[in-house]
Write a protein that holds these residues in place. Structure first.
Motif, PDB file in Angstrom:
ATOM      1  N   VAL A 156       0.893  -1.224   0.061  1.00 51.59           N
ATOM      2  CA  VAL A 156      -0.194  -0.153   0.037  1.00 51.59           C
ATOM      3  C   VAL A 156       0.681   1.212   0.055  1.00 51.59           C
ATOM      4  O   VAL A 156       1.968   1.113   0.477  1.00 51.59           O
ATOM      5  N   LEU A 157       0.488   2.225  -0.711  1.00 55.23           N
ATOM      6  CA  LEU A 157       1.350   3.449  -0.869  1.00 55.23           C
ATOM      7  C   LEU A 157       0.572   4.447   0.099  1.00 55.23           C
ATOM      8  O   LEU A 157      -0.880   4.466  -0.150  1.00 55.23           O
ATOM      9  N   ILE A 158       1.039   5.139   1.018  1.00 52.72           N
ATOM     10  CA  ILE A 158       0.441   6.193   1.940  1.00 52.72           C
ATOM     11  C   ILE A 158       0.950   7.568   1.588  1.00 52.72           C
ATOM     12  O   ILE A 158       2.139   7.675   1.452  1.00 52.72           O
ATOM     13  N   MET A 159       0.313   8.373   1.096  1.00 51.42           N
ATOM     14  CA  MET A 159       0.649   9.732   0.767  1.00 51.42           C
ATOM     15  C   MET A 159      -0.051  10.762   1.686  1.00 51.42           C
ATOM     16  O   MET A 159      -1.366  10.531   2.096  1.00 51.42           O
ATOM     17  N   ARG A 160       0.518  11.972   2.025  1.00 47.06           N
ATOM     18  CA  ARG A 160      -0.143  13.091   2.609  1.00 47.06           C
ATOM     19  C   ARG A 160      -1.029  13.832   1.651  1.00 47.06           C
ATOM     20  O   ARG A 160      -0.682  13.968   0.521  1.00 47.06           O
ATOM     21  N   LEU A 161      -2.366  14.278   2.082  1.00 40.69           N
ATOM     22  CA  LEU A 161      -3.137  14.743   1.147  1.00 40.69           C
ATOM     23  C   LEU A 161      -3.179  16.210   1.596  1.00 40.69           C
ATOM     24  O   LEU A 161      -3.558  16.457   2.857  1.00 40.69           O
ATOM     25  N   GLU A 162      -3.101  17.196   0.694  1.00 37.36           N
ATOM     26  CA  GLU A 162      -3.121  18.641   0.860  1.00 37.36           C
ATOM     27  C   GLU A 162      -4.160  19.184  -0.158  1.00 37.36           C
ATOM     28  O   GLU A 162      -4.131  18.626  -1.322  1.00 37.36           O
ATOM     29  N   GLU A 163      -4.692  20.376   0.138  1.00 36.70           N
ATOM     30  CA  GLU A 163      -5.643  20.825  -0.743  1.00 36.70           C
ATOM     31  C   GLU A 163      -4.896  21.912  -1.543  1.00 36.70           C
ATOM     32  O   GLU A 163      -4.294  22.861  -0.616  1.00 36.70           O
TER      33      GLU A 163
END
Length: 100
Positions: A56-63
């Motif tokens: 699984v790839l985990i990435m930080r989410l920003e707007e």
């Protein structure tokens, strides 16, 4: 993998474009909060060279305005914390689905 842009292909499939212009499809597993940030967990739709099966790839989410931007997790500590939060939430979801 650092992603620049994304496109929703259907409800659970995202197509991300990396810094080299390659488009890769991922299944969206879960969006979750850990600490002061939101993260997204993604599973490659087709096998990728740098990923083991089921990884699984985990990435930080920003707007950025109306757009969501996926950023790489910067430190091992942040990744470990986000991974543990993901596992807890993902396992809770699986248990709820099994109980229905």
């Amino acid at each position: 993998m650092s992603e620049k842009e994304n496109q929703v292909l259907n409800e659970n499939i995202l197509e991300l474009t990396d810094d080299e212009g390659n488009k890769v499809q991922f299944e969206h597993l879960l969006t979750f909060e850990y600490g002061e940030n939101f993260y997204v967990s993604l599973l490659p739709v087709t096998p990728l060279e740098d990923f083991e099966d089921g990884e699984v790839l985990i990435m930080r989410l920003e707007e950025d305005g109306d757009d969501d931007i996926f950023l790489p997790v910067e430190t091992e500590e942040e990744l470990e914390g986000a991974w543990n939060a993901f596992l807890e939430l993902y396992n809770d979801e699986d248990e709820e689905e099994d109980g229905e």
